[in-house]
Design an enzyme around this catalytic site. Structure first.
Site, PDB file in Angstrom:
ATOM      1  N   LYS A   1       4.554   0.721   8.914  1.00 34.29           N
ATOM      2  CA  LYS A   1       4.633   2.006   8.202  1.00 34.29           C
ATOM      3  C   LYS A   1       3.976   3.107   9.006  1.00 34.29           C
ATOM      4  CE  LYS A   1       3.750   0.092   3.798  1.00 34.29           C
ATOM      5  NZ  LYS A   1       2.337  -0.103   3.618  1.00 34.29           N
TER       6      LYS A   1
ATOM      7  N   ARG B   1       5.235 -12.777   9.645  1.00 32.86           N
ATOM      8  CA  ARG B   1       5.911 -11.534   9.283  1.00 32.86           C
ATOM      9  C   ARG B   1       7.223 -11.397  10.045  1.00 32.86           C
ATOM     10  NH1 ARG B   1       2.078  -7.637   8.873  1.00 32.86           N
ATOM     11  NH2 ARG B   1       3.445  -5.885   9.193  1.00 32.86           N
TER      12      ARG B   1
ATOM     13  N   GLU C   1       0.869  -1.160   0.000  1.00 36.82           N
ATOM     14  CA  GLU C   1       0.000   0.000   0.000  1.00 36.82           C
ATOM     15  C   GLU C   1       0.916   1.222   0.000  1.00 36.82           C
ATOM     16  OE1 GLU C   1      -2.648   0.227   3.362  1.00 36.82           O
ATOM     17  OE2 GLU C   1      -3.387   2.174   2.690  1.00 36.82           O
TER      18      GLU C   1
HETATM   19  P1  ATP Z   1       2.670  -1.940   7.504  1.00 30.88           P
HETATM   20  O1  ATP Z   1       1.914  -2.148   8.774  1.00 30.88           O
HETATM   21  O2  ATP Z   1       4.114  -1.722   7.729  1.00 30.88           O
HETATM   22  O3  ATP Z   1       2.062  -0.910   6.630  1.00 30.88           O
HETATM   23  P2  ATP Z   1       1.448  -3.799   5.809  1.00 30.88           P
HETATM   24  O4  ATP Z   1       1.382  -5.278   5.846  1.00 30.88           O
HETATM   25  O5  ATP Z   1       0.200  -3.045   6.045  1.00 30.88           O
HETATM   26  O6  ATP Z   1       2.582  -3.341   6.768  1.00 30.88           O
HETATM   27  P3  ATP Z   1       1.626  -3.496   2.993  1.00 30.88           P
HETATM   28  O7  ATP Z   1       2.114  -2.340   2.207  1.00 30.88           O
HETATM   29  O8  ATP Z   1       0.187  -3.799   2.935  1.00 30.88           O
HETATM   30  O9  ATP Z   1       2.095  -3.276   4.481  1.00 30.88           O
HETATM   31  O10 ATP Z   1       2.494  -4.785   2.674  1.00 30.88           O
HETATM   32  C1  ATP Z   1       2.858  -5.251   1.407  1.00 30.88           C
HETATM   33  C2  ATP Z   1       3.256  -6.692   1.550  1.00 30.88           C
HETATM   34  O11 ATP Z   1       4.368  -6.797   2.444  1.00 30.88           O
HETATM   35  C3  ATP Z   1       2.137  -7.511   2.139  1.00 30.88           C
HETATM   36  O12 ATP Z   1       2.015  -8.696   1.406  1.00 30.88           O
HETATM   37  C4  ATP Z   1       2.572  -7.766   3.554  1.00 30.88           C
HETATM   38  O13 ATP Z   1       2.067  -8.969   4.013  1.00 30.88           O
HETATM   39  C5  ATP Z   1       4.097  -7.753   3.435  1.00 30.88           C
HETATM   40  N1  ATP Z   1       4.697  -7.355   4.708  1.00 30.88           N
HETATM   41  C6  ATP Z   1       4.474  -6.219   5.408  1.00 30.88           C
HETATM   42  N2  ATP Z   1       5.151  -6.207   6.566  1.00 30.88           N
HETATM   43  C7  ATP Z   1       5.845  -7.364   6.610  1.00 30.88           C
HETATM   44  C8  ATP Z   1       6.742  -7.959   7.556  1.00 30.88           C
HETATM   45  N3  ATP Z   1       7.060  -7.345   8.685  1.00 30.88           N
HETATM   46  N4  ATP Z   1       7.269  -9.173   7.266  1.00 30.88           N
HETATM   47  C9  ATP Z   1       6.962  -9.788   6.117  1.00 30.88           C
HETATM   48  N5  ATP Z   1       6.131  -9.294   5.185  1.00 30.88           N
HETATM   49  C10 ATP Z   1       5.568  -8.099   5.420  1.00 30.88           C
HETATM   50 MG    MG Z   2      -1.325  -2.242   5.194  1.00 32.54          MG
END
Ligand code: ATP
Ligand code: MG
Length: 553
Positions: free
Chosen positions: A272, A262, A37
């Site tokens: 993020k 994760r 995102e």
């Molecule tokens: P954040 O809370 O940091 O925004 P998110 O999962 O909401 O994390 P996204 O931009 O939606 O962030 O993530 C893109 C991809 O990266 C998704 O498939 C997510 O599962 C993966 N991802 C995000 N954080 C991690 C992590 N700590 N370890 C492994 N994969 C991750």
């Molecule tokens: Mg997200």
């Protein structure tokens, strides 16, 4: 830990794919995607997902798309989109196609109309409070909204008018009609569309109706022909919804969602939203601050893409959430830099040394090797002259036991140069040591002195030739291993995470070195040229110390 570059990492996802290929599923294709995102910069957790998705595609001769999951316009921006593309490429991956969930807004809308026509979705006027109250709990079923039985014709009419902008934000939502008594709360008629008048960084003001993540993601995967939709564990409970949407719509393809744990890294934060808070509230100097666990921050600190990929491989893939020690990442960084960074001499806290028996206006160019284990990386010349600078703590007036460096009346070797002896300490009126008067032995260049042993070797630079530098030393951003456990993670930000050393001097061969050039400053650590450098004052970031000398206290 051992490195085996050629070993194929075996993990449970590969087992699933191997099996799919064996039974001829997906016509033998493997298509993955990385779906960020664009609401912030990518962090080390995303690197794990990137390495996994792109790595699997490459290993099976498949393809991987980069897809922006841009359904939350209020938090998203083009700056983030650009940064994400830059970081994925820098990590060494090339996407097959660049897609956006917003590319599918029209199709997603049509699919929603289809759900309504099939009696599988309804327009609900419940307020958020009513929805929450009627959701039930883990032990109690939810209550149906009075709107649940609205006629298909009325639903279609209202949904069309929702799109047309006839209603206020939040006045209506579209909900999937699944099961208010499901033990899985995600299946209790989840909202799939909401009205929100926000400008979208790509579709502008074309829409005031935005689809929800769960509804969007599975359809986007299906439209792109993704075969394996790999995501993190928190989506496990969403998988039934993922499958429900695709089953109801009978999409031509039905990707398989697979979850993994994760990455969580000690002494830092991988979210993020929270990283954004650190930036906005100025606890750090931007998303690419070298203390940040962002890809951009790691890059600016001097970490290479190879070290990050190696780290992601080493930590492996599991279904159990666990914490990885920062030492594992640092180990990978050191391994890589030890192998690849050129050596250089830099004096971070200079002490002047005057060599009294060296000719006043003489300069010698001494040859030193760029990498002791890699002669193929060549040699360079460094100037040696009468006045040199050494590190303050390479001299001790009152030496501790076993001290091998310079003491009054003692000898030490200057790296790549001569053996010197300290004859006199000069102090200022306050008693601080400001200069050492030394002599050198001209017969010790490239050979040991006759009849005596000199144990210590120290680094140095010629005062007149050295390049001025500022050196930024970074420490852990948080004082506790798991800042996420705190009520407010901002209370455990390390107040000493940045130490700036001014008045440093580096050997002249580093003048004008390109931004991001990485060096091992001999005996000191690994450093990288920062973008704040100017011709007069170079700026270096410490990537990592030479050894793991982190003390837990
Ligand atoms: P954040 O809370 O940091 O925004 P998110 O999962 O909401 O994390 P996204 O931009 O939606 O962030 O993530 C893109 C991809 O990266 C998704 O498939 C997510 O599962 C993966 N991802 C995000 N954080 C991690 C992590 N700590 N370890 C492994 N994969 C991750
Ligand atoms: Mg997200």
């Amino acid at each position: 830990m051992t490195t085996n570059e050629n070993a194929t990492p075996v993990n449970f996802i590969r087992h699933i794919i191997d099996n799919d290929l064996k039974i001829g599923k997906n016509q033998g294709q493997v298509v993955t995607r990385f779906p960020p995102e664009p609401n912030g910069y990518l962090h080390i957790g995303h690197a794990k997902s990137i390495c996994l998705n792109f790595g699997i595609a490459a290993a099976y001769n498949g393809t991987c798309n980069l897809r922006f999951d841009d359904t939350n316009p209020e938090k998203e921006s083009d700056e983030y989109v650009q940064a994400i593309m830059r970081d994925v490429e820098w990590l060494g991956f090339q996407w097959h196609e660049l897609r956006h969930a917003s590319d599918y807004f029209e199709q997603l809308y049509d699919y929603a109309v289809q759900l309504i026509k099939d009696g599988k979705a309804y327009v609900d006027s419940s307020t958020p409070e009513q929805m929450r109250a009627n959701r039930g709990s883990l032990t109690e079923p939810g209550k149906a909204s009075p709107d649940r039985e609205r006629s298909i014709a009325d639903n279609l009419d209202l949904f069309t008018r929702m799109r047309a902008g006839e209603f206020a934000d939040g006045q209506y939502v579209l909900r999937a009609k699944i099961d208010m008594a499901s033990p899985n709360m995600n299946m209790r008629d989840p909202t799939i569309y909401r009205i929100r008048r926000v400008h979208h960084q790509r579709t502008g003001d074309n829409w005031c109706l935005y689809p929800m993540y769960d509804y969007t993601h599975c359809i986007s995967d299906a439209l792109e022909g993704i075969t394996h939709s790999i995501c993190t564990l928190e989506f496990e409970d969403h998988r039934p919804l993922y499958d429900w949407v695709l089953d109801e719509l009978q999409t031509p393809r039905h990707p398989q969602q697979i979850e993994f744990a994760r990455l969580q890294l000690e002494y830092t934060i991988v979210s993020k939203r929270k990283l954004n808070q650190l930036v906005m509230e100025k606890h750090v100097n931007g998303w690419d601050d070298p203390r940040m666990p962002t890809i951009a921050g790691l890059r600016r600190a001097g970490v290479t893409p190879a070290a990050i990929r190696d780290f992601c491989e080493r930590i492996g893939l599991t279904k159990q959430n666990s914490w990885i020690e920062m030492g594992v990442l640092e180990y990978c960084i050191r391994e890589d830099l030890n192998e690849n960074a050129l050596r250089a001499m830099a004096v971070l806290q200079p002490l002047r040394v005057v060599i009294d028996n060296y000719p006043d206006d003489q300069t010698e160019l001494l040859e030193v090797s760029n990498h002791p284990q890699k002669p193929e990386l060549g040699k360079r010349q460094i100037p040696f002259a009468k006045t040199i600078l050494i590190e303050q703590d390479d001299f001790a007036e009152v030496p501790p036991p076993k001290y091998k460096r310079l003491v009054e009346g003692g000898e030490v070797r200057l790296r790549g140069s001569y053996v010197i002896r300290c004859n006199e300490i000069i102090k200022d009126s306050a008693g601080n040591i400001i200069e050492l008067r030394c002599s050198y032995d001209p017969d010790t260049l490239g050979k040991n002195p006759e009849g005596r042993k000199v144990k210590g070797v120290i680094h140095w630079v010629s005062e007149a030739h050295a390049q001025a530098a500022e050196v930024r030393l970074y420490n852990r951003l948080f004082t506790v291993p798991n800042p996420d456990n705190e009520e407010n993670f901002l209370t455990v930000v390390n107040p000493n995470s940045l130490e700036i050393l001014q008045g440093c001097r580096v050997e002249p061969s580093l003048s004008g070195a390109a931004i991001e050039s990485r060096y091992q400053f001999e005996r000191t650590g690994y450093f990288c040229v920062d973008k704040d450098s100017t011709a007069e004052l170079m700026v270096f970031n410490r990537t990592v110390t030479l050894r793991d000398n982190w003390v837990k206290d």
